[in-house]
Design a protein around this motif. Structure first.
Motif, mmCIF file in Angstrom:
data_model
loop_
_atom_site.group_PDB
_atom_site.id
_atom_site.type_symbol
_atom_site.label_atom_id
_atom_site.label_comp_id
_atom_site.label_asym_id
_atom_site.label_seq_id
_atom_site.Cartn_x
_atom_site.Cartn_y
_atom_site.Cartn_z
ATOM 1 N N SER A 167 0.873 -1.526 -0.309
ATOM 2 C CA SER A 167 0.146 -0.167 -0.128
ATOM 3 C C SER A 167 1.025 1.222 -0.095
ATOM 4 O O SER A 167 1.095 2.365 -0.599
ATOM 5 C CB SER A 167 -1.035 -0.052 1.463
ATOM 6 O OG SER A 167 -1.473 0.829 1.170
ATOM 7 N N TRP A 168 1.877 1.137 0.686
ATOM 8 C CA TRP A 168 3.195 2.783 0.659
ATOM 9 C C TRP A 168 3.198 2.875 -0.279
ATOM 10 O O TRP A 168 3.196 3.311 -1.188
ATOM 11 C CB TRP A 168 3.935 2.105 1.386
ATOM 12 C CG TRP A 168 5.150 3.302 1.844
ATOM 13 C CD1 TRP A 168 5.344 4.604 2.295
ATOM 14 C CD2 TRP A 168 6.457 2.450 1.416
ATOM 15 N NE1 TRP A 168 6.323 4.746 2.483
ATOM 16 C CE2 TRP A 168 7.263 3.978 1.410
ATOM 17 C CE3 TRP A 168 7.840 1.120 1.031
ATOM 18 C CZ2 TRP A 168 9.111 3.573 1.226
ATOM 19 C CZ3 TRP A 168 8.440 0.985 1.086
ATOM 20 C CH2 TRP A 168 8.661 2.521 0.820
ATOM 21 N N ILE A 169 3.975 1.266 -1.654
ATOM 22 C CA ILE A 169 4.072 1.720 -2.283
ATOM 23 C C ILE A 169 3.298 2.606 -3.806
ATOM 24 O O ILE A 169 3.462 3.296 -3.944
ATOM 25 C CB ILE A 169 5.403 0.870 -3.400
ATOM 26 C CG1 ILE A 169 6.294 -0.304 -2.286
ATOM 27 C CG2 ILE A 169 5.125 0.556 -4.995
ATOM 28 C CD1 ILE A 169 7.109 -1.654 -2.552
ATOM 29 N N HIS A 216 16.723 -5.832 9.169
ATOM 30 C CA HIS A 216 16.090 -4.999 8.202
ATOM 31 C C HIS A 216 17.159 -4.133 7.593
ATOM 32 O O HIS A 216 17.972 -3.642 8.459
ATOM 33 C CB HIS A 216 15.071 -4.192 9.175
ATOM 34 C CG HIS A 216 13.412 -5.188 9.557
ATOM 35 N ND1 HIS A 216 13.825 -5.931 10.958
ATOM 36 C CD2 HIS A 216 12.269 -4.619 8.883
ATOM 37 C CE1 HIS A 216 12.896 -6.417 10.703
ATOM 38 N NE2 HIS A 216 11.674 -5.696 9.833
ATOM 39 N N VAL A 217 16.258 -4.005 6.758
ATOM 40 C CA VAL A 217 16.518 -2.919 5.345
ATOM 41 C C VAL A 217 16.115 -1.514 5.593
ATOM 42 O O VAL A 217 15.110 -1.915 4.911
ATOM 43 C CB VAL A 217 16.817 -3.487 3.827
ATOM 44 C CG1 VAL A 217 17.783 -3.041 3.457
ATOM 45 C CG2 VAL A 217 18.035 -4.602 4.477
ATOM 46 N N LEU A 218 16.835 -0.681 5.410
ATOM 47 C CA LEU A 218 15.655 1.107 5.189
ATOM 48 C C LEU A 218 15.586 1.549 4.010
ATOM 49 O O LEU A 218 16.515 1.903 3.173
ATOM 50 C CB LEU A 218 16.857 1.838 5.538
ATOM 51 C CG LEU A 218 15.701 3.343 6.471
ATOM 52 C CD1 LEU A 218 13.847 3.133 7.111
ATOM 53 C CD2 LEU A 218 16.529 4.287 6.774
ATOM 54 N N MET A 219 14.508 1.297 2.772
ATOM 55 C CA MET A 219 14.526 1.135 1.363
ATOM 56 C C MET A 219 13.501 2.911 1.500
ATOM 57 O O MET A 219 13.382 2.699 1.934
ATOM 58 C CB MET A 219 13.566 0.251 0.945
ATOM 59 C CG MET A 219 14.247 -1.230 1.376
ATOM 60 S SD MET A 219 16.144 -1.808 0.421
ATOM 61 C CE MET A 219 15.179 -1.034 -1.377
ATOM 62 N N ARG A 220 14.435 3.304 0.234
ATOM 63 C CA ARG A 220 13.436 4.430 0.178
ATOM 64 C C ARG A 220 12.678 4.444 -1.195
ATOM 65 O O ARG A 220 12.818 3.617 -2.027
ATOM 66 C CB ARG A 220 14.243 5.332 -0.213
ATOM 67 C CG ARG A 220 14.064 7.307 -0.042
ATOM 68 C CD ARG A 220 15.038 8.050 -0.856
ATOM 69 N NE ARG A 220 14.403 9.326 -1.103
ATOM 70 C CZ ARG A 220 14.772 9.975 -2.534
ATOM 71 N NH1 ARG A 220 14.962 9.240 -2.860
ATOM 72 N NH2 ARG A 220 14.301 11.160 -2.619
ATOM 73 N N ALA A 221 11.328 4.790 -1.886
ATOM 74 C CA ALA A 221 10.390 4.609 -2.959
ATOM 75 C C ALA A 221 10.501 5.986 -3.629
ATOM 76 O O ALA A 221 10.542 7.246 -3.071
ATOM 77 C CB ALA A 221 8.957 4.935 -2.002
ATOM 78 N N HIS A 243 10.930 6.195 3.953
ATOM 79 C CA HIS A 243 11.305 5.557 3.811
ATOM 80 C C HIS A 243 11.295 4.461 5.037
ATOM 81 O O HIS A 243 9.805 4.801 5.506
ATOM 82 C CB HIS A 243 13.052 5.470 4.718
ATOM 83 C CG HIS A 243 13.898 6.391 4.074
ATOM 84 N ND1 HIS A 243 13.274 7.971 3.782
ATOM 85 C CD2 HIS A 243 14.980 5.921 2.966
ATOM 86 C CE1 HIS A 243 14.817 8.150 3.462
ATOM 87 N NE2 HIS A 243 15.574 8.006 2.936
ATOM 88 N N ARG A 244 11.215 2.910 4.548
ATOM 89 C CA ARG A 244 10.653 1.681 5.008
ATOM 90 C C ARG A 244 11.425 1.361 5.572
ATOM 91 O O ARG A 244 12.189 0.459 4.695
ATOM 92 C CB ARG A 244 9.007 1.233 4.932
ATOM 93 C CG ARG A 244 8.389 2.667 4.719
ATOM 94 C CD ARG A 244 7.183 2.606 6.065
ATOM 95 N NE ARG A 244 6.219 2.981 5.846
ATOM 96 C CZ ARG A 244 6.242 4.872 5.788
ATOM 97 N NH1 ARG A 244 7.190 5.868 6.291
ATOM 98 N NH2 ARG A 244 4.759 5.273 5.587
ATOM 99 N N TRP A 245 11.129 0.104 6.481
ATOM 100 C CA TRP A 245 12.315 -1.208 6.936
ATOM 101 C C TRP A 245 11.586 -2.755 6.424
ATOM 102 O O TRP A 245 10.144 -2.340 6.589
ATOM 103 C CB TRP A 245 12.340 -1.356 8.902
ATOM 104 C CG TRP A 245 13.023 0.004 9.589
ATOM 105 C CD1 TRP A 245 12.530 0.926 9.646
ATOM 106 C CD2 TRP A 245 14.886 -0.318 9.057
ATOM 107 N NE1 TRP A 245 13.382 1.793 10.650
ATOM 108 C CE2 TRP A 245 14.844 0.879 10.018
ATOM 109 C CE3 TRP A 245 15.448 -0.169 8.674
ATOM 110 C CZ2 TRP A 245 16.446 1.746 9.654
ATOM 111 C CZ3 TRP A 245 16.625 0.006 8.319
ATOM 112 C CH2 TRP A 245 16.998 0.785 9.921
#
Length: 485
Positions: free
Chosen positions: A278-280, A359-364, A447-449
């Motif tokens: 949903s965030w993406i 966990h990995v911090l990813m960026r949209a 950003h999300r983990w």
């Protein structure tokens, strides 16, 4: 009458695919008898290649011309790729509008990896391949790495070895098969088919090819400029998990155990998959980035000389011309335009153990060349020198954290090349850095983990992780392999 295609032969019975991949990851050497060591084989391939790359003027490129109407650089065959102009509008971005050259290559290429089991261990058929943009010329490539123009032989050269396996893939066991993007800042909606096939029949091994386990490939991934970008993106499709990866002792500080649990997906991440999707989707639905073609010869803030097309600031990148000769490619020589970046990039993932799981911090991120507008990128993805001529708001939020990280927080670092067929000496420092501070405070709108298991799930689908993120996923997987003694 329709021909009945028999099903592919089943793979050897060794529990789950993830367990088999884990076993290959932990294999420190090949189970295939091969007459020379990897180092000797690779050195011999370099000697045979005879690659030479010389700069030349853009208007002197053989079989290329400038479109008289737009100034675009085009191949006379109508195939391969063009260099066009693009106008970008991004009202909500730190830079609201710009123009740039961009590669337009609408055909879909094949990045194919053949797998076969020897003595109970999966091996992968790798190629020692030269590309004109590689700083060191020769790198480790997938079994097949070919554009549609190449495998249709528009260059009138030799056929692509092993291509028939991927054209007749229903005869074999498909491990992975997914369309993925390339660099969204330099390619306009470019996609490649990342495909891994397992075969059970005998496969003749040509001179510049070699069977390697995942463990051998992963160890090479920590060596500067050996494993090329196309291998890294294909490797990201292979997610080792299961009990097999517990066979190597921990690092002593719990990091590797957290990585294993992250790959296994037990327990789950701080965000569920429905929430992450949903965030993406929210980002994709509301991004206001828009593009339109403009004449290459009329780009604002860019100037053209006989040698190159460059930005007035001297930053970002240039379009240059090269003449190439090579003894081990499908054709012995050719010329072409290439993108030449200005500066070495920093590609970094911040990672953190949360409830025992890495966990990995990813960026949209939005880039002008993405098919869906937004893909997940690493925490930091930039060329730091570029920000000298950009607004302060454009500087990545976590760039300072990455550049100032002490050695004990840097879990992976290696200088790696991007795709050498289109980019000239495009180098990035790839990093995995443990984050400092509270995990929850690092998240924001962009950003999300995510766990490795969640990233692996997204990689089974197209256009969720960009090519830089896929490279770093492969680097994270490589950290499960035994380190050299």
């Amino acid at each position: 009458m329709n021909r009945i295609v028999p099903p592919p032969p089943p793979p050897p019975a060794l529990r789950s695919l993830q367990d088999r991949l884990a076993r290959s990851t932990l294999a420190e050497e090949s189970r295939v008898h091969q007459p020379a060591s990897f180092a000797s084989w690779f050195a011999a391939a370099r000697e045979r290649s005879g690659l030479r790359v010389d700069r030349m003027e853009l208007d002197g490129l053989r079989n290329w011309y400038r479109d008289p109407r737009t100034g675009a650089l085009r191949h006379r065959s109508g195939g391969f790729f063009t260099i066009d102009g693009l106008d970008v509008r991004f009202p909500s971005g730190p830079v609201s509008q710009w123009q740039q050259p961009i590669i337009h290559q609408p055909e879909i290429g094949v990045l194919g990896l053949l797998a076969k089991e020897f003595d109970g261990v999966l091996h992968f058929l790798m190629q020692a391949k030269v590309e004109p943009g590689n700083r060191n010329h020769l790198q480790l490539s997938p079994t097949v790495q070919a554009t549609r123009s190449n495998y249709l032989r528009l260059h009138k050269g030799r056929a692509v070895p092993y291509l028939r396996y991927f054209q007749e893939r229903t005869r074999h066991h498909v491990i992975a098969d997914v369309l993925q993007s390339e660099q969204g800042a330099w390619f306009f909606r470019k996609r490649n088919r990342n495909i891994v096939l397992e075969v059970t029949e005998d496969v003749g091994v040509e001179e510049d090819f070699r069977w390697l386990t995942l463990g051998e490939i992963y160890r090479l991934l920590a060596v500067e400029d050996i494993v090329n970008m196309d291998t890294r993106t294909t490797l990201s499709c292979l997610a080792p998990a299961g009990g097999g990866v517990d066979g190597v002792p921990d690092t002593g500080d719990g990091f590797r155990k957290a990585l294993v649990r992250s790959c296994a997906g037990e327990p789950g991440g701080v965000h569920g998959m429905a929430e992450l999707l949903s965030w993406i989707t929210e980002h994709r639905a509301h991004t206001d980035l828009a593009t339109r073609p403009v004449p290459l010869g009329e780009l604002r803030d860019w100037h053209s000389s006989p040698e190159r097309i460059s930005h007035d600031s001297g930053r970002f990148f240039s379009v240059i011309g090269v003449a190439v000769s090579a003894g081990t490619r499908e054709v012995g020589g050719w010329s072409q335009p290439m993108i030449e970046p200005h500066g070495t990039g920093v590609i970094a993932m911040l990672v953190k153990e949360i409830d025992g799981v890495l966990h990995v911090l990813m960026r949209a991120s939005a880039e002008p060349g993405y098919v869906d507008g937004v893909e997940l990128s690493p925490t930091v993805q930039c060329v730091p020198e570029s920000y000298e001529v950009l607004p302060g708001a454009a500087r990545p939020r976590f760039l300072g954290d990455v550049l100032s990280a002490p050695p004990e927080r840097i879990r992976f670092t290696c200088l790696l090349s991007e795709e050498g067929g289109r980019f000239h000496h495009a180098l990035n420092r790839y990093l995995v850095v443990e984050a400092d501070g509270e995990a929850g405070l690092l998240e924001d709108r962009d950003h999300r983990w995510l766990t490795l298991n969640q990233l692996n799930a997204l990689l089974r689908h197209s256009h969720y992780l960009n090519v830089q993120a896929r490279s770093l996923v492969a680097c994270l997987h490589s950290m499960l392999a035994p380190r050299p003694r």
